[in-house]
Design a protein around this motif. Structure first.
Motif, PDB file in Angstrom:
ATOM      1  N   ILE A  14       5.953 -35.720  68.243  1.00 43.94           N
ATOM      2  CA  ILE A  14       5.431 -36.261  66.986  1.00 43.94           C
ATOM      3  C   ILE A  14       4.975 -37.700  67.228  1.00 43.94           C
ATOM      4  O   ILE A  14       4.116 -38.224  66.522  1.00 43.94           O
ATOM      5  CB  ILE A  14       6.507 -36.180  65.869  1.00 43.94           C
ATOM      6  N   GLN A  42       9.495 -33.643  67.394  1.00 42.34           N
ATOM      7  CA  GLN A  42       9.910 -33.444  66.015  1.00 42.34           C
ATOM      8  C   GLN A  42      11.348 -32.952  65.963  1.00 42.34           C
ATOM      9  O   GLN A  42      11.735 -32.061  66.720  1.00 42.34           O
ATOM     10  CB  GLN A  42       8.981 -32.419  65.372  1.00 42.34           C
ATOM     11  N   ASP A  77       1.783 -38.312  65.270  1.00 44.75           N
ATOM     12  CA  ASP A  77       1.361 -37.074  64.604  1.00 44.75           C
ATOM     13  C   ASP A  77      -0.081 -36.717  64.975  1.00 44.75           C
ATOM     14  O   ASP A  77      -0.899 -36.374  64.115  1.00 44.75           O
ATOM     15  CB  ASP A  77       1.511 -37.268  63.083  1.00 44.75           C
ATOM     16  N   LYS A  96       3.494 -41.957  57.028  1.00 50.45           N
ATOM     17  CA  LYS A  96       4.149 -41.251  58.139  1.00 50.45           C
ATOM     18  C   LYS A  96       5.412 -41.896  58.690  1.00 50.45           C
ATOM     19  O   LYS A  96       6.131 -41.268  59.468  1.00 50.45           O
ATOM     20  CB  LYS A  96       3.137 -41.062  59.275  1.00 50.45           C
ATOM     21  N   LYS A 173       7.103 -38.671  58.736  1.00 51.35           N
ATOM     22  CA  LYS A 173       7.233 -37.887  59.971  1.00 51.35           C
ATOM     23  C   LYS A 173       8.378 -38.430  60.807  1.00 51.35           C
ATOM     24  O   LYS A 173       9.074 -37.679  61.488  1.00 51.35           O
ATOM     25  CB  LYS A 173       5.931 -37.964  60.791  1.00 51.35           C
TER      26      LYS A 173
END
Ligand code: ADP
Length: 241
Positions: A14, A42, A77, A96, A173
């Motif tokens: 990520i 992730q 990302d 994010k 994220k």
């Protein structure tokens, strides 16, 4: 749950850094971050540790897009942060990245609920939804009874919970924290540690935490050790064993 249902969970990075350098010119070149390349997948809980002055905060700021590298690239990302304007960069950060600091950094004139709702307002969320989602997040961090309190009316641990709820507001994220327990006593440190690991384990929240705290290292999947701006070790943490 969203993360756990993602077919790329645990596989795709990520966050990626390639050959990152951050140089300060103080008569001579000081490499705060030196040739750092890393990938964070992730759902990982990654701790960055190292002695004071080794470049931990600088590296976290580069990964968060709060600071720009002298050279090298951060890809978050799937999007390179290089070449983004300040406005584009702040939009990416807002959407994010969730950031948690040692000193909480809550706005003193806003209530706990208003602090958590602020990033939602800033990203254009309608007021009604922002208020309801902020209330949900405060409940998620165990503070539903404190929503109308001002930061000065909260303990350090409660302020840090509000800061974590605020960092989660836009469903980031990556949740990043810079010494999140450094200003807390040992009992409160345990609470914040439990909250971070719960967010990671139960929700699959990707976490990158700069810390000296050995208990957090026990909770991590990976521990990156920095010395003089370089990664000198990339080892499994307690959660990986
Ligand atoms: P840590 O978070 O591990 O304590 P920092 O990332 O704060 O380390 O700092 C890394 C190095 O970069 C240190 O030597 C520090 O003095 C230097 N440094 C950080 N920020 C600046 C700056 N704005 N100007 C000059 N040197 C800096």
């Amino acid at each position: 749950m969203e993360h756990l249902l993602d077919p790329d969970f645990g596989r795709e990075p990520i966050l990626r850094a390639r050959s990152l350098n951050k140089v300060y010119w103080l008569g001579t070149a000081v490499y705060a971050v030196s040739n750092v390349s890393l990938e964070i997948r992730q759902g990982e809980f990654v701790v960055i540790r190292g002695p004071s002055g080794c470049g931990k905060s600088t590296l976290l700021s580069l990964l968060a897009g709060l600071d720009r590298p002298t050279s090298g690239e951060v890809v978050l990302d799937g999007q390179s942060l290089s070449g983004l304007s300040e406005n584009e960069l702040s939009a990416v950060r807002r959407q994010k990245i969730g950031m948690v600091y040692q000193s909480f950094n809550l706005l003193p004139n806003l209530t706990a609920l208003e602090n958590v709702a602020l990033p939602l307002h800033l990203s254009g969320t309608p007021a009604g939804f922002a208020g309801r989602h902020a209330a949900y997040l405060l409940d998620r961090v165990g503070l539903s009874g404190r929503s109308r309190h001002l930061p000065t009316q909260l303990s350090g641990g409660e302020q840090q919970r509000v800061a974590i709820a605020r960092a989660l507001a836009n469903d980031p994220k990556v949740l990043m924290a810079d010494e999140p327990t450094a200003n807390l006593d040992s009992a409160t440190t345990r609470d914040i540690r439990a909250l971070l690991t719960e967010l990671n384990r139960d929700l699959g929240q990707t976490c990158v935490v700069v810390t000296h705290d050995h208990s957090l290292i026990e909770d991590a999947h990976r521990v990156l050790s920095l010395v003089d701006g370089r990664i000198v070790a990339d080892e499994p943490g307690g959660a990986a064993r």
